[in-house]
Scaffold this active site. Sequence first.
Site, PDB file in Angstrom:
ATOM      1  N   HIS A 172     -11.652  -6.677   7.749  1.00 22.57           N
ATOM      2  CA  HIS A 172     -12.374  -6.252   6.543  1.00 22.57           C
ATOM      3  C   HIS A 172     -13.610  -5.439   6.892  1.00 22.57           C
ATOM      4  CE1 HIS A 172     -10.121  -9.872   5.479  1.00 22.57           C
ATOM      5  NE2 HIS A 172     -10.050  -9.390   4.256  1.00 22.57           N
ATOM      6  N   GLU A 231       0.820  -1.213   0.000  1.00 26.64           N
ATOM      7  CA  GLU A 231       0.000   0.000   0.000  1.00 26.64           C
ATOM      8  C   GLU A 231       0.852   1.261   0.000  1.00 26.64           C
ATOM      9  OE1 GLU A 231      -0.439  -2.629   1.968  1.00 26.64           O
ATOM     10  OE2 GLU A 231      -2.216  -3.482   1.024  1.00 26.64           O
TER      11      GLU A 231
END
Lengths: 413, 337
Positions: B129, B60
């Site tokens: 998540h 990321e």
Amino acid sequence: MKRNKNNNNTGFFVPEPAARPGEKPDFSRIDISSPGAVPMYKIDCAAKQTHEFADGLIRVLGFDGVAGGDWDPKLDASELLEMLRLISLTRTYDERMFKLQRQGKMSFYMKSLGEEAVAVAAAKALDDEDMVFPSYRQQGILFSRGRDMVDMMCHCISNSRDNLKGRQLPVHYSWAEGNFFSISGNLCTQFPQAVGWAMASAAKGETAIAASWIGDGTTAEGDFHAALTLASVYRAPVILNVVNNQWAISTYAGIAGGDQASFASRGIGYGLPTLRVDGNDALAVYAATKWAAKRARSGHGATLIETVTYRGESHSTSDDPGKYRPKDEVKSWPLGDPLERLKDHLIGLGTWDDKRHEKMLTEQAELVRLAYKEAESFGTLREGPLSPTASIFDDVYVEQPWHIRRQRQDLGV
Amino acid sequence: MARMTMIKAINSALDNLMQRDETVCSFGEDAGYFGGVFGCTEGLQAKHGLNRVFDAPINEAAIIAMAIGMASNGLRPVAEIQFSDYIFPGFDQIVSELSRIRYRTAGSFTTPVTIRTPCGGGIYGGQTHSMSPEAFFTHIPGIRVVMPSNPYDAKGMLIASVECDDPVIFFEPKRLYNGPFDGDPHKPALAWSSHEKGEVPTDHYTVSIDKAEIVRAGSELTILAYGTMVHVAQESVRVAGVDAEVIDLRTLLPYDMQTIAKSVNKTGRCVVLHEAPRTSGFGAELIAQIQEDCFYALEAPVVRVTGWDTPYPHAHEWAYFPGQERVIRAIKQVLEG
């Protein structure tokens, strides 16, 4: 070499440098191959071909001042003199600014003593359109690209003419007009950004490439892995430089894993071509950068370059190197001094002599002195004038949003 | 106009943007050939080419740094972070770089990057998540933080974000991707096709990223919500039978205090909702500002309904999610207070 006296036999190991204060400097770990030992590669060679010499050292200037080997860029005397002048100017500037910081004129300063050739020679090998993403010890690039010295000083003393409106620490230059990207101060962040910049250049079909510099200690950052992965995957036209100057503040390169393998060899696992260069040899730095730039420009992607050098001064004005390394370690540094080596080479060629050298030094010192005088006429950090106080609220966003406007009003400006 | 899910609306926004502006590109983990794990970039690589829509390595920091570098060189990158729970390896690049480059260069370098990332719970995503990490980002000067609550806004706000010269973190409440969700997991799932905000123009348009929207006008109290909680709020109001003004904030940084203050000054009562944990959550900021700007109009303490100060659980998802029951309790508390 094998100090590690504090390590016991539990198997937990903490590496230590070869010498600490009071001990004899020891650079026996630095293998010095002779100029010519590393062959020149074809510009489109397989990355693998360069890996054989990932622990070697590309050198051009022998200690006798004679240039030789495949990598000799065969620059003419005027180009060599220009590099000499720029290395010297960088050093003279640093020297003066460091002293001025000691006199309280600046909050902070960082010299590039002993490693000026890394920035100057690389800048000379790049095109002016190439974007550089430097760290904080490449001020030589600014001189090479002709930035006005008064402007540089105005930034360092954060006065009314500071192009960064007093928002950055001294030395953390940014110069968009000279394709010099803002120096962050957070380490390694610029490395993967440079890759992104280079990818955009390729995407737009432009010829400009990017180059970035970090230090040996910074290779331990995750962003180093990010940058090498991106550079390799997308075959980006970028040059990734690791300036191995042996020290990260007080931490020796071994704490970043430098004892086990060279920083150049980090590139092997990414399939990137790797060049390990004598960083105090301006001709070798120039040649390696030129090679990597040509390779990038012709569509063959990124190169990792390690320049082996030595940080001749403290990390910054905030640390005392006498507390963590032998006081005169620099005198034992086996790759010498970049300025002296280039000077000896020019003298050997018959185009330079001590007298002219002394004259140059005197003239540069005067140039720097006058520039500072002029810079101070635009204000000083302590006495001003600075950028307007209200400007602290500008440029956070394109337009000032309501909450920042309110805060500006709270401050009464 | 066409009926679109939020996924299709986001896809349509990116398609329009890429059609109009050749500097727009999009990348992320699985976001190239495959079109993203939720399908938001599906078909875009085939249509706009490999150089403009591509897969990124699982890093990321690399994705965000690459976007910063590209934006500083004239592109308009849209970076996808697969789940907002995964954004933290790239946090330094957002906090120390993306948000400050304009400032630290006095405007001489700019980085108009949009980071799209799905957030929020309600899909049995467990603690990795389901996060709603918006408050980490609303604390960063120099970026905009937005979160749409329906397909129409998602498309218009995404186009506005990419066209905005400020960097934007664009949160996509993933529970709303395929339909509105009122917080009751026992009801059959709804589709956007039956919702007025599922009607989306196929062409380019923008929705302001400076303005909140009053989704239900009312007089008894004000409810501030964003993302999934907008729908929970509306249904809770209906069930409770109160005349609440429900405001969808849409933009969290800088938030639309004008609309908020006007409403709270009118109703004198306020409930703030978010899925994210309570302590130092975005609600704390809203309430602090409300007491500064609306103190003398307040008839009762402002109340928060939020996720708990725990990681997001898997099996006990619905005990964590701030559903209708808790919202209705808060409404009553504020009305009685």
